[in-house]
Design a protein around this motif. Structure first.
Motif, PDB file in Angstrom:
ATOM      1  N   ALA A   1     -10.216  -7.538  12.043  1.00  0.00           N
ATOM      2  CA  ALA A   1      -8.707  -6.256  11.200  1.00  0.00           C
ATOM      3  C   ALA A   1      -7.966  -8.076  11.855  1.00  0.00           C
ATOM      4  O   ALA A   1      -7.038  -7.985  10.704  1.00  0.00           O
ATOM      5  N   SER A   2      -7.442  -9.315  12.172  1.00  0.00           N
ATOM      6  CA  SER A   2      -7.509 -10.160  12.073  1.00  0.00           C
ATOM      7  C   SER A   2      -7.327 -10.683  10.492  1.00  0.00           C
ATOM      8  O   SER A   2      -6.368 -11.273   9.839  1.00  0.00           O
ATOM      9  N   ALA A   3      -8.036 -10.559   9.897  1.00  0.00           N
ATOM     10  CA  ALA A   3      -8.765 -11.311   8.893  1.00  0.00           C
ATOM     11  C   ALA A   3      -8.031 -10.601   8.179  1.00  0.00           C
ATOM     12  O   ALA A   3      -7.557 -10.789   6.731  1.00  0.00           O
ATOM     13  N   VAL A   4      -8.361  -9.154   8.319  1.00  0.00           N
ATOM     14  CA  VAL A   4      -7.633  -8.066   6.793  1.00  0.00           C
ATOM     15  C   VAL A   4      -5.912  -8.558   7.111  1.00  0.00           C
ATOM     16  O   VAL A   4      -5.579  -8.922   6.573  1.00  0.00           O
ATOM     17  N   LEU A   5      -5.590  -8.997   8.199  1.00  0.00           N
ATOM     18  CA  LEU A   5      -3.909  -8.964   8.265  1.00  0.00           C
ATOM     19  C   LEU A   5      -3.289  -9.961   7.366  1.00  0.00           C
ATOM     20  O   LEU A   5      -1.786  -9.970   7.235  1.00  0.00           O
ATOM     21  N   PHE A   6      -4.615 -11.279   7.815  1.00  0.00           N
ATOM     22  CA  PHE A   6      -3.710 -12.067   7.401  1.00  0.00           C
ATOM     23  C   PHE A   6      -3.500 -12.422   5.451  1.00  0.00           C
ATOM     24  O   PHE A   6      -3.295 -13.095   4.828  1.00  0.00           O
ATOM     25  N   ALA A   7      -5.017 -11.607   5.184  1.00  0.00           N
ATOM     26  CA  ALA A   7      -4.935 -11.504   4.160  1.00  0.00           C
ATOM     27  C   ALA A   7      -4.076 -10.888   3.461  1.00  0.00           C
ATOM     28  O   ALA A   7      -3.038 -10.665   2.323  1.00  0.00           O
ATOM     29  N   LEU A   8      -3.165  -9.942   3.403  1.00  0.00           N
ATOM     30  CA  LEU A   8      -2.322  -9.213   3.980  1.00  0.00           C
ATOM     31  C   LEU A   8      -0.640  -9.582   3.876  1.00  0.00           C
ATOM     32  O   LEU A   8       0.037  -9.495   3.033  1.00  0.00           O
ATOM     33  N   PHE A   9      -0.408 -10.386   4.968  1.00  0.00           N
ATOM     34  CA  PHE A   9       0.217 -11.380   4.725  1.00  0.00           C
ATOM     35  C   PHE A   9       0.489 -12.669   3.670  1.00  0.00           C
ATOM     36  O   PHE A   9       1.253 -13.306   3.061  1.00  0.00           O
ATOM     37  N   CYS A  10      -0.873 -12.844   3.378  1.00  0.00           N
ATOM     38  CA  CYS A  10      -0.366 -14.130   2.499  1.00  0.00           C
ATOM     39  C   CYS A  10      -0.332 -13.316   1.049  1.00  0.00           C
ATOM     40  O   CYS A  10       0.498 -14.219   0.385  1.00  0.00           O
TER      41      CYS A  10
END
Length: 489
Positions: free
Chosen positions: A261-270
């Motif tokens: 989930a952290s990887a998904v949120l990092f992508a959304l943040f970028c």
């Protein structure tokens, strides 16, 4: 009158912050540097000092294993999650003011930790202590960027680098000394209470020397980008919580789901930050900072250095205390050669011949790889390692300093003063995440290898350590290869 820095990259800091170029002309910048670096040292120290005190805390407070994990990890969680937020607050309200606010919160929380009567109180105050660090620490790099220029800035950054990594080893040493001393029968409490008088003195000095202006340049008017803060905070939380708690829970399903989930949120943040920048908004981290020549490569190198440093200290602590049965004091003093050499090299590398400078980063990683492997070989028979071990310890300190200090200095060399908060928050977060990744990855490797070898004894612990040291050496070797990549002009 407007002045230009030696690098020719934008205006110099405002007149409210002196630029220390000529020795003996103004002691205020030097005192400012001493204040903020001492605060940095305390914050880094607190990441590691509790490790040595954990057994005593557990017995006196009757804490469970999960409780002790949260006492140790709670500080790191809030520290890493809130670093970017702390940097942005400093950019908006003034680095000097925000640094003092964070220092006050850290000092009060340290007092509360030292006076805690139960594990729940201690865990809560450790979370608050980490939040105080996250508010004050990003301002250190920003204040250095604002206050110094030219060679004075390079020297200040060298001192910053030395304090950052020496604090890790010094935490182990200080923890061992304070716990073993058992001052007035207080047991583990001095590992927290020692921060109180130091913090009080820094608050008094800081009010005299730190800038009190509202913001640093045109970026002060930027908003806090609350959606970006929420996305990044959630992403970092989902990354750090399983890293610090996953090993103790034997890496359950929730830990892996959290990492995904952290990887998904990092992508959304970028994606969100990129769209915000294209619309002319104020993203949490200015895209031009990430696009600076060499910044991406520097981030990877800093991650590698901090992961190797933290993994080395953690695995070695487990071996010498668990496998060899060293006392807390002896275990802490084991790291003295690494800490001292790191500090000396970190402060002096700029004085070395100019023809050596380009080779320092790959050479540092290579020396780290050889020295870490040497530590594993020295312990391989289950003994105390002999005199050659201390040469290897010194080599680890020198190698890590050469890999880290030039990388950090190079990454900040092209950052404009108005982007100091963005760069400070980014690099401080990367540094903390590298340490967490190192403990999680290499700590798991050591413990799993130890479990597979049978009952804990000096020989089996040495075998597990050897495996971990060879893996650390391989990681450092990868860093050496990355160091050969020339920074894009």
């Amino acid at each position: 009158m407007t002045t230009t820095s030696r690098t020719g990259r934008g205006p110099a800091p405002a007149p409210s912050t002196a630029i220390s170029e000529a020795p003996g002309t103004d002691n205020r910048p030097r005192l400012l540097l001493a204040v903020v670096l001492t605060a940095l040292f305390m914050a880094v120290l607190d990441v590691f000092i509790v490790n040595v005190a954990a057994p005593t805390i557990g017995s006196e407070l009757r804490a469970s294993g999960a409780d002790l994990q949260l006492v140790i990890a709670g500080y790191a969680i809030t520290y890493s999650v809130l670093l970017i937020t702390g940097a942005r607050l400093g950019d908006r309200f003034g680095q000097g003011r925000v640094h003092l606010a964070g220092l006050a919160l850290f000092t009060v929380a340290s007092l509360a930790c030292g006076l805690s009567q139960g594990t729940t109180e201690l865990i809560v105050f450790r979370l608050v202590q980490g939040a105080g660090s996250a508010v004050m620490i990003p301002q250190v790099l920003s204040l250095i960027q604002r206050t110094f220029t030219g060679e004075a800035r390079v020297r200040a950054l060298g001192a910053y680098s030395a304090v950052l990594a020496v604090g890790a080893a010094a935490g182990q040493i200080a923890g061992g000394v304070l716990v073993s001393a058992d001052l007035l029968g207080t047991g583990w409490r001095p590992v927290f209470l020692v921060n109180v008088p130091v913090g009080a003195v820094l608050l008094v000095l800081g009010r005299r020397v730190l800038p009190r202006d509202g913001g640093a340049g045109p970026q002060a008017a930027r908003g806090l980008d609350l959606p970006g803060l929420v996305l990044l905070g959630a992403a970092v939380s989902l990354l750090t919580v399983p890293l610090v708690l996953g090993q103790g829970e034997d890496w359950p399903l929730w830990a892996w789901l959290s990492l995904a989930a952290s990887a998904v949120l990092f992508a959304l943040f970028c994606g969100y930050e990129s769209r915000l920048a294209r619309r002319g908004g104020a993203p949490l981290i200015a895209p031009r900072v990430l696009r600076r020549p060499g910044m991406g490569l520097a981030v990877l190198r800093i991650l590698a250095v901090m992961a190797v440093n933290a993994g080395f200290l953690f695995a070695l602590t487990l071996h010498i205390q668990g496998g060899l049965g060293y006392s807390a004091l002896r275990a802490g003093l084991t790291f003295a050669p690494t800490a001292v050499v790191f500090g000396v090299v970190g402060m002096t590398w700029r004085r070395w011949p100019a023809s050596w400078q380009r080779a320092l980063t790959p050479s540092g990683f290579a020396l780290t790889a050889l020295s870490v492997a040497g530590v594993g070989l020295a312990f391989r028979g289950g003994g105390d390692g002999g005199a050659a071990l201390y040469v290897a310890y010194a080599g680890v300190g020198a190698g890590l300093a050469l890999a880290f200090s030039p990388t950090l200095t190079g990454a900040l060399a092209t950052v404009r003063p108005e982007d100091a908060a963005d760069a400070s928050g980014l690099l401080a977060t990367v540094t903390q995440l590298g340490q967490l990744i190192g403990v999680a990855a290499f700590g798991t490797l050591f413990l799993n290898r130890l479990e597979s070898l049978g009952p804990l004894e000096a020989y089996t612990s040495a075998k597990a350590l050897s495996t971990c040291m060879w893996t650390l050496a391989g990681t450092a070797a990868v860093g050496a290869v990355s160091g050969l990549v020339r920074r894009r002009r």
